[in-house]
Write a protein that holds these residues in place. Structure first.
Motif, PDB file in Angstrom:
ATOM      1  N   ASP A 217       0.824  -1.206   0.000  1.00 35.20           N
ATOM      2  CA  ASP A 217       0.000   0.000   0.000  1.00 35.20           C
ATOM      3  C   ASP A 217       0.861   1.261   0.000  1.00 35.20           C
ATOM      4  OD1 ASP A 217       0.790  -0.785   2.541  1.00 35.20           O
ATOM      5  OD2 ASP A 217      -1.186  -0.612   3.447  1.00 35.20           O
ATOM      6  N   ILE A 218       1.955   1.241   0.750  1.00 36.63           N
ATOM      7  CA  ILE A 218       2.900   2.366   0.717  1.00 36.63           C
ATOM      8  C   ILE A 218       3.548   2.448  -0.668  1.00 36.63           C
ATOM      9  CG2 ILE A 218       5.024   3.305   1.708  1.00 36.63           C
ATOM     10  CD1 ILE A 218       4.245   1.949   4.352  1.00 36.63           C
ATOM     11  N   GLN A 219       3.959   1.310  -1.190  1.00 39.70           N
ATOM     12  CA  GLN A 219       4.592   1.261  -2.508  1.00 39.70           C
ATOM     13  C   GLN A 219       3.656   1.783  -3.601  1.00 39.70           C
ATOM     14  OE1 GLN A 219       5.622  -2.732  -3.694  1.00 39.70           O
ATOM     15  NE2 GLN A 219       6.409  -2.112  -5.690  1.00 39.70           N
ATOM     16  N   GLY A 220       2.388   1.359  -3.561  1.00 38.90           N
ATOM     17  CA  GLY A 220       1.458   1.737  -4.611  1.00 38.90           C
ATOM     18  C   GLY A 220       1.183   3.227  -4.664  1.00 38.90           C
ATOM     19  N   TRP A 221       1.259   3.913  -3.507  1.00 40.89           N
ATOM     20  CA  TRP A 221       0.997   5.350  -3.457  1.00 40.89           C
ATOM     21  C   TRP A 221       2.233   6.168  -3.829  1.00 40.89           C
ATOM     22  CZ3 TRP A 221      -2.082   9.205  -3.822  1.00 40.89           C
ATOM     23  CH2 TRP A 221      -1.862  10.431  -3.184  1.00 40.89           C
ATOM     24  N   GLU A 222       3.421   5.696  -3.407  1.00 42.04           N
ATOM     25  CA  GLU A 222       4.615   6.514  -3.549  1.00 42.04           C
ATOM     26  C   GLU A 222       5.404   6.256  -4.830  1.00 42.04           C
ATOM     27  OE1 GLU A 222       7.435   5.433  -0.489  1.00 42.04           O
ATOM     28  OE2 GLU A 222       7.875   3.528  -1.443  1.00 42.04           O
ATOM     29  N   ALA A 223       5.204   5.100  -5.474  1.00 44.15           N
ATOM     30  CA  ALA A 223       6.177   4.623  -6.459  1.00 44.15           C
ATOM     31  C   ALA A 223       6.187   5.392  -7.771  1.00 44.15           C
ATOM     32  CB  ALA A 223       5.942   3.139  -6.742  1.00 44.15           C
ATOM     33  N   GLN A 224       5.121   6.117  -8.100  1.00 45.27           N
ATOM     34  CA  GLN A 224       5.125   6.889  -9.344  1.00 45.27           C
ATOM     35  C   GLN A 224       5.697   8.283  -9.077  1.00 45.27           C
ATOM     36  OE1 GLN A 224       4.317   5.314 -12.098  1.00 45.27           O
ATOM     37  NE2 GLN A 224       3.732   3.504 -10.922  1.00 45.27           N
ATOM     38  N   PRO A 225       6.660   8.804  -9.853  1.00 49.82           N
ATOM     39  CA  PRO A 225       7.223   8.152 -11.034  1.00 49.82           C
ATOM     40  C   PRO A 225       8.600   7.527 -10.826  1.00 49.82           C
ATOM     41  CG  PRO A 225       7.771  10.458 -11.083  1.00 49.82           C
ATOM     42  CD  PRO A 225       7.048  10.221  -9.787  1.00 49.82           C
ATOM     43  N   LEU A 226       9.151   7.565  -9.604  1.00 48.84           N
ATOM     44  CA  LEU A 226      10.549   7.169  -9.429  1.00 48.84           C
ATOM     45  C   LEU A 226      10.737   5.767  -8.877  1.00 48.84           C
ATOM     46  CD1 LEU A 226      12.248  10.464  -8.161  1.00 48.84           C
ATOM     47  CD2 LEU A 226      12.215   9.496 -10.461  1.00 48.84           C
ATOM     48  N   GLY A 227       9.679   5.028  -8.614  1.00 48.11           N
ATOM     49  CA  GLY A 227       9.842   3.649  -8.211  1.00 48.11           C
ATOM     50  C   GLY A 227       9.907   3.438  -6.714  1.00 48.11           C
ATOM     51  N   PRO A 228      10.373   2.252  -6.271  1.00 42.86           N
ATOM     52  CA  PRO A 228      10.322   1.870  -4.851  1.00 42.86           C
ATOM     53  C   PRO A 228      11.129   2.806  -3.959  1.00 42.86           C
ATOM     54  CG  PRO A 228      10.746  -0.028  -6.244  1.00 42.86           C
ATOM     55  CD  PRO A 228      10.881   1.174  -7.120  1.00 42.86           C
ATOM     56  N   PHE A 229      10.598   3.061  -2.767  1.00 46.60           N
ATOM     57  CA  PHE A 229      11.292   3.888  -1.782  1.00 46.60           C
ATOM     58  C   PHE A 229      10.940   3.360  -0.389  1.00 46.60           C
ATOM     59  CE2 PHE A 229      11.778   8.384   0.156  1.00 46.60           C
ATOM     60  CZ  PHE A 229      13.102   8.158   0.455  1.00 46.60           C
ATOM     61  N   LEU A 230      10.079   4.045   0.355  1.00 44.47           N
ATOM     62  CA  LEU A 230       9.797   3.633   1.726  1.00 44.47           C
ATOM     63  C   LEU A 230       9.039   2.315   1.802  1.00 44.47           C
ATOM     64  CD1 LEU A 230       8.759   7.027   3.372  1.00 44.47           C
ATOM     65  CD2 LEU A 230      11.025   6.016   3.136  1.00 44.47           C
ATOM     66  N   GLY A 231       8.364   1.931   0.731  1.00 44.57           N
ATOM     67  CA  GLY A 231       7.639   0.665   0.722  1.00 44.57           C
ATOM     68  C   GLY A 231       8.543  -0.543   0.763  1.00 44.57           C
ATOM     69  N   LYS A 232       9.873  -0.340   0.570  1.00 51.77           N
ATOM     70  CA  LYS A 232      10.804  -1.468   0.576  1.00 51.77           C
ATOM     71  C   LYS A 232      12.048  -1.235   1.428  1.00 51.77           C
ATOM     72  CE  LYS A 232       9.581  -3.395  -3.942  1.00 51.77           C
ATOM     73  NZ  LYS A 232       9.561  -4.834  -3.623  1.00 51.77           N
ATOM     74  N   SER A 233      12.355   0.007   1.759  1.00 55.71           N
ATOM     75  CA  SER A 233      13.647   0.296   2.381  1.00 55.71           C
ATOM     76  C   SER A 233      13.707   0.007   3.874  1.00 55.71           C
ATOM     77  CB  SER A 233      14.012   1.768   2.145  1.00 55.71           C
ATOM     78  OG  SER A 233      13.059   2.629   2.754  1.00 55.71           O
ATOM     79  N   PHE A 234      12.605  -0.426   4.485  1.00 60.14           N
ATOM     80  CA  PHE A 234      12.588  -0.638   5.934  1.00 60.14           C
ATOM     81  C   PHE A 234      13.305  -1.911   6.346  1.00 60.14           C
ATOM     82  CE2 PHE A 234       8.846  -2.422   3.998  1.00 60.14           C
ATOM     83  CZ  PHE A 234       8.660  -3.640   4.613  1.00 60.14           C
ATOM     84  N   ALA A 235      13.352  -2.962   5.481  1.00 63.96           N
ATOM     85  CA  ALA A 235      14.040  -4.217   5.833  1.00 63.96           C
ATOM     86  C   ALA A 235      14.188  -5.103   4.607  1.00 63.96           C
ATOM     87  CB  ALA A 235      13.286  -4.977   6.921  1.00 63.96           C
ATOM     88  N   THR A 236      15.368  -5.673   4.473  1.00 61.42           N
ATOM     89  CA  THR A 236      15.632  -6.723   3.493  1.00 61.42           C
ATOM     90  C   THR A 236      16.408  -7.808   4.224  1.00 61.42           C
ATOM     91  OG1 THR A 236      15.751  -5.130   1.664  1.00 61.42           O
ATOM     92  CG2 THR A 236      16.718  -7.313   1.299  1.00 61.42           C
ATOM     93  N   SER A 237      15.875  -9.020   4.252  1.00 64.23           N
ATOM     94  CA  SER A 237      16.517 -10.113   4.992  1.00 64.23           C
ATOM     95  C   SER A 237      17.318 -10.998   4.044  1.00 64.23           C
ATOM     96  CB  SER A 237      15.467 -10.969   5.704  1.00 64.23           C
ATOM     97  OG  SER A 237      14.715 -10.211   6.620  1.00 64.23           O
ATOM     98  N   ILE A 238      18.485 -11.460   4.499  1.00 68.55           N
ATOM     99  CA  ILE A 238      19.289 -12.390   3.711  1.00 68.55           C
ATOM    100  C   ILE A 238      19.735 -13.572   4.578  1.00 68.55           C
ATOM    101  CG2 ILE A 238      20.124 -10.514   2.244  1.00 68.55           C
ATOM    102  CD1 ILE A 238      22.903 -10.883   3.546  1.00 68.55           C
TER     103      ILE A 238
END
Length: 389
Positions: A217-238
């Motif tokens: 939901d965060i991604q869908g609102w913010e992503a236009q026109p520059l793409g992913p930002f806060l909708g993905k930057s909070f955590a990436t697990s490896i």
């Protein structure tokens, strides 16, 4: 027969002598042997001129040492772990306390499954063509946030952010928290740019599993026109353990045939025949095939550096969501639930569309190894914690 007494250290188990992934346990570099860890500092005398590299407290010095050193260390580890007697100083430790094994320098995430890109396009832009015109010609990607890459097992706090509503934007916890099952590539070797597809293996040390947590939901609102930002930057697990690229010699396959510009053409196949498994609260909900990816890691690295951008030890790049043509091969809950329209049934009859607090997701993967063996990728797991006030 080997001195390593562990039922998981066999050729038909994922972490036998054909795999030998690296991690950090008890403050020192270690190699995984079945379900135990062999610290390398106490046996550094077995590695000659590379003793200092394997004595380190992280994987970074080995990443920087370059491909010939990677090959030499792996060959020596194979000899030592399959011998009848243990090397002087060898001890085995539990793997439970493994930490992030290297310092992440830069992080890039790609978007290289045609099935996923088409599905996401239909969900987010139902009135438009699912693929944008550039997608079939280059590996689309974005720069992520290296500082929020975390090791498997780290709790994932539900993010806050802006979301679209019928009355305009509102702020609060994400209501559509999702996962993306991905494969990541850990870089090493000398700092350089313009890495050709034929040189990619000199700059990719190993492979991990990645969960690119995504607030849809965060991604869908913010992503236009520059793409992913806060909708993905909070955590990436490896994964806590990095499986060397050399372990996948029997798993190499061609990516799907399509027309490419010259710098993306491969002279050898670098697709990988991995099968992932996504487990949601104890229910396996998907088994995506990495062999279906439209672009290989070699093509991704070539594209990532063709403009003069450098690659350096500790850089991490991820494949993008791994999805296939069937519902049981989809790599995210956005696709499985078709944007929240369809329920996903878990064990015990629970139903979900997106993640709820205290949900746990585990992603595992295997690949064919030499002589009929199995090569494993260490799991990436995370449990959702409630949003901060």
């Amino acid at each position: 027969m080997t001195w390593v007494q562990d039922e998981g250290f066999t050729a038909d188990a994922p972490f036998g002598p054909q795999t030998l992934p690296y991690g950090v346990v008890d403050g020192q570099l270690a190699v995984r042997v079945g379900n135990q860890a062999l610290p390398l500092r106490p046996i550094a005398h077995e590695f000659g001129a590379l003793a200092d590299v394997v004595s380190a407290d992280s994987l970074n010095p080995l990443l920087a040492a370059g491909c010939p050193a990677w090959t030499e260390v792996r060959a020596r580890l194979t000899e030592l772990t399959t011998a009848l007697s243990a090397p002087r100083g060898a001890t085995l430790l539990p793997i439970d306390d493994a930490v992030l094994p290297f310092t992440v320098a830069d992080y890039v995430d790609f978007y290289s499954s045609k099935y996923h890109a088409e599905n996401a396009g239909r969900i987010f832009r139902p009135k438009d063509e699912p693929l944008l015109p550039n997608w079939l010609h280059l590996p689309v990607g974005y720069h992520g946030r290296a500082g929020t890459v975390v090791v498997s097992g780290t709790p994932v706090v539900r993010p806050n952010g802006q979301r679209r509503s019928k009355d305009g934007p509102v702020f609060g916890p994400s209501q559509k928290l999702d996962i993306e099952a991905e494969v990541g590539f850990v870089c090493g070797g000398p700092v350089t740019s313009r890495v050709s597809t034929s040189a990619a293996a000199d700059h990719v040390f190993g492979v991990v599993l990645v969960n690119d947590w995504s607030a849809r939901d965060i991604q869908g609102w913010e992503a236009q026109p520059l793409g992913p930002f806060l909708g993905k930057s909070f955590a990436t697990s490896i994964s806590a353990w990095v499986t060397p690229l050399d372990a996948f010699s029997a798993a190499r396959v061609h990516t799907p045939a399509h027309k490419l510009l010259d710098y993306l053409v491969e002279d050898a196949p670098w697709g990988l025949d991995l099968v992932l498994e996504v487990d949601w609260n104890g229910t396996v909900v998907s088994r995506p095939r990495f062999a279906d990816m439209y672009y290989s890691f070699a093509q991704q690295l070539a594209h990532m550096t063709v403009n003069g951008a450098t690659v350096r030890p500790g850089d991490l790049f991820a494949s993008g969501t791994v999805s296939g043509p069937n519902r049981d091969q989809l790599g995210c809950f956005l696709e499985m639930s078709w944007g929240g329209r369809d329920k996903i049934t878990l064990a015990g009859g629970e139903q979900r569309t997106f993640l709820e607090d205290d949900d746990t997701v585990r992603i595992t993967a295997t690949a064919p190894g030499p002589n009929g063996s199995v090569v494993g990728l260490a799991e990436v797991a995370g449990t959702v914690s409630p949003a901060l006030p």
